[in-house]
Each structure stands twice: as C-alpha cells, then as structure tokens.
Design a protein around this motif. Sequence first.
Motif, short mmCIF file in Angstrom:
data_model
loop_
_atom_site.label_atom_id
_atom_site.label_comp_id
_atom_site.label_asym_id
_atom_site.label_seq_id
_atom_site.Cartn_x
_atom_site.Cartn_y
_atom_site.Cartn_z
N ALA A 107 29.79 25.26 52.38
CA ALA A 107 29.66 23.80 52.33
C ALA A 107 31.03 23.13 52.38
O ALA A 107 31.22 22.09 53.02
N TYR A 108 32.01 23.72 51.68
CA TYR A 108 33.37 23.16 51.71
C TYR A 108 33.94 23.21 53.12
O TYR A 108 34.47 22.21 53.64
N HIS A 139 37.84 21.90 42.52
CA HIS A 139 36.59 21.76 41.78
C HIS A 139 36.78 22.03 40.28
O HIS A 139 35.90 21.70 39.48
N GLU A 161 25.30 20.49 48.49
CA GLU A 161 26.17 19.36 48.22
C GLU A 161 25.43 18.03 48.33
O GLU A 161 24.40 17.93 49.01
N LEU A 219 34.47 20.32 46.04
CA LEU A 219 33.56 21.45 46.23
C LEU A 219 34.26 22.75 45.90
O LEU A 219 35.45 22.93 46.22
N VAL A 245 32.02 13.99 48.26
CA VAL A 245 31.12 15.13 48.47
C VAL A 245 31.30 16.08 47.29
O VAL A 245 32.41 16.57 47.04
N ALA A 246 30.24 16.33 46.56
CA ALA A 246 30.31 17.16 45.36
C ALA A 246 29.03 17.99 45.26
O ALA A 246 28.01 17.66 45.86
N PRO A 247 29.05 19.07 44.48
CA PRO A 247 27.87 19.92 44.37
C PRO A 247 26.72 19.21 43.64
O PRO A 247 26.94 18.51 42.65
N ASN A 307 32.06 20.65 55.48
CA ASN A 307 32.34 19.24 55.23
C ASN A 307 33.79 18.88 55.52
O ASN A 307 34.08 17.75 55.94
N VAL A 357 26.33 26.63 47.53
CA VAL A 357 26.42 25.23 47.11
C VAL A 357 25.45 24.37 47.92
O VAL A 357 25.37 24.49 49.14
#
Length: 448
Positions: free
Chosen positions: A57-58, A77, A115, A52, A97-99, A61, A113
Amino acid sequence: MDEVLFTGHSDDVCLRLPEPVDKGTLRRLVGEAQTRLAEAGLRRGGAAALRLPPSLAYVVNLLATWRSGAQAILLDHRLTDHEVDRALRRLTPQVVVAPVKAGGGALRVFVDVTEGITPYSDRPAGSSHAVIQLSSGSTGPSKVIGRTAEDLVGEVHRYTRIDGVALPGERIILLPSMVHVLGLVGGLLYGLHAGVELCPPERLGGDAILAAVAAQDSPATVLGVPFHIGLLASTTPPGKLPQLKRMTTGGELVPAAVARAFTDRYGVPLGNMYGMTEVGVIGTDLYGAHRPAIAPAPGIQVRERGGELQVSCPASPYVGLSDPTRWADGWLHTRDAGTVDPDTGLVTVKGRLDSQVSVGGMKVDLTEVETTVAELPGVGAAVVVWDDGITAYVQPDGPLSEETLDKLLAERLAGYKRPRTLHLLDQLPRTTTGKLVRSAAALRDAAS
C-alpha cells in the motif's frame, strides 16, 4: 515517472512480498490508487501525506501521488500522533493516507495494510519538491527536507554507475524503511528502475533474512543499517549461501569488530555507504577495500573546510529554513568531521564535528572514546556524549558490569579521556532509521 520506474516488461517481477508482484500488476494498482486519491481531493500541485508502514500500500500510494503530479510527504508510521499532527499543521497536505487495518505482527518487515484516505486541506503544496522527508533526528529535532523530482532521478541514475550495486536480474533483500533515503532511493526507486527484485524478509530476524537470501537462486545483496549487521553477525547460517553476494550498509560508521565478525562468518564483502537525507548517497566502498574511507559517488563533489566535510548541493534542501551554517553557495555543510585525500579523493568520515571537547585544557575526541568503548568485549553498542563531563551509555552483549567496563577502559584510554559516568542499558535508544540516538537529554531519560 513511468520512463524511470516502469521500464521493462509487464511480467517482470519487481517485488516479492513473498508473493511476486510484477510491473503490470503494480501499474494497475497505482492507477486505481490515483483515482481514489483524486476522489479524496488530491490535485496536481497538491500534496499527500503518507503515514503507512512498509507495505505494498505504501509503494502504490507513493507512486500514485507522483503520477498525479503531487508532492509526497513521508511520515514514518512509528511517529506519535502528536508528532504527526505537528507535521501536518506545518505542511498542510490535501489528503492523508493512513492504515485503517494492518496485520502481520510487530516484527514483519512488510505488513498487510488496508489504507484509508482522508481530506485534510484545499491548499497547494508549500514547495515544488517531489518528496518531503523528516531527518532522522539522531542529534536533535527533525528538519523538514525537500527533494525535487530531478534530484531523485539523478540519484537513481547515480546508483547505476556505482560499482558493486545489485544488477538487473538480481535481488535486494530490503531491510531499511522506505520512508528514509537509503530504503527509498537505494532500495525501492533504484530497484524499480534497474530491474532488480525487491525482497523484504518475512520478519526482522537473522534467520528470516537468511531465508530470504536462500529463497531464490539469483544473486542477492542485503541492504540494511548497522543494526542489521549485528543481527546477521550473531546468526549461524544453516549451510552455504552461494546466492549471498554482499551486504551493504548505510547510516552510522560500523565498528571494526562488527565488520570483522560479519565477514568472518559469511565470507562476502561488507560494503559501506555514506549519505544524508538532504542529498542521498554521497560515497561508497561496496567491496570493503578502503574501510573506513569511501569514494565519492559519481557526480558528487566532497571537500573539507575547517575539518568539516561539505558536499556539492546546487539548492538548499531545507524547507522553511535559511541557515548558512547548514547550506551556502552550493555546498551542504554535513557537520561531520573528516578528511579528503588529495591524491586519491577518498573521504574518511571521523564522526560528528561537535565531538571535540576540552577536558582540563586537553582536547578529547568523543568519537575516539566511543570507538574504544564499542570495541570492548561484552559491549554490543555504545554512545559517548558530553553531559557535564564525558558520559558513556553502553548496551551490553553479555555479562558486563560498570566496574569491569571501567577497568577495561583504564587499560586503553588516558585518564582525561575516560568517561566520568557510565550507564548500562538493556537497549540504547535508536531513531526510526536505526541510528543510535545521540541527544544527551534523550539518553539521560533512557537511563532513568
């Protein structure tokens, strides 16, 4: 985790993005993320890979992964799909976990973001570490580095004992990536623990950084790397900034000319930190009183053996690597050349240990050559390496020709020390942490 990072009141503001996020809101968001991670297959003792960009969001998470009793694998990222796939195959997280959607523009420090969480494997984590990071790769391939929860908590507490760090009720203007150790521990984790607001600027530019400083009345420390010093040293402040307390930089050594330009412009200390992904902060000089030396951080021992600096480190931080030239008998081999003053304990880092070369039987320290090149008028940044001869790669800061450069060097360096080859590049390649790349092959590619 709550005892270390969620101390204080629920309405205490911990992040400004630029809207304030208080600890109560952050705790709620982390709980909701825990549920989503569990539904995707993350279990206690497993691992979640976070790919991320810097974002709420980063943060959410990352904290949710730790609250779940799982390991966080931090993937910058900016890595390519090929690099990420190779890391995932080796580390086999349970979820990634990714965008799914990101917005805000390339120069945003924090981005918006949305995610997504994708199941990856059903295996437990490959080690008991709380966090897995990849080294910056400034001198070669990245290493896989693990740090335990005890180690991270110890470093957070170490920061609270360092004179000159941001204090409760103050702010950190956060510039470095939280995937890497300076932004992660020196910024995010210390800020949450100590009650210091984390305030990334809206954009990565000198004017935006100064605007973030001026946005609140409380004292502000700018935390960054040498690249960010250059941004501020070349930016004229719109007026007085009584909120600016200091700038603290980590990463590579700061050229004396750059340090002078910053302090002359802003009139506040430019502090220096020395650290490594493997152990975090090793030493500091946050008042700029000992430059270029630093004082070991509380609880850290530094010694010199054979010209190399070694740092106390109870267990090897390397995952899947047994190399006594990097760690042995409780000591991390930094591969940095340096000295430790026997009277004061101050540590002077002189550059990479492998910077000594022989030219016609004469010893040449490439660090000395690089420092000389970097301080020349018209030079913005420089890297000097051995590539079948002393080779200098230079990023001009204004009009500059190879002929002029060669003439200036002839006035300052003995003939055997002078670069045999000069390359002028619009931009020198940097790692994801902002360090100048020192791989001869990578620099050769950039020049071609």
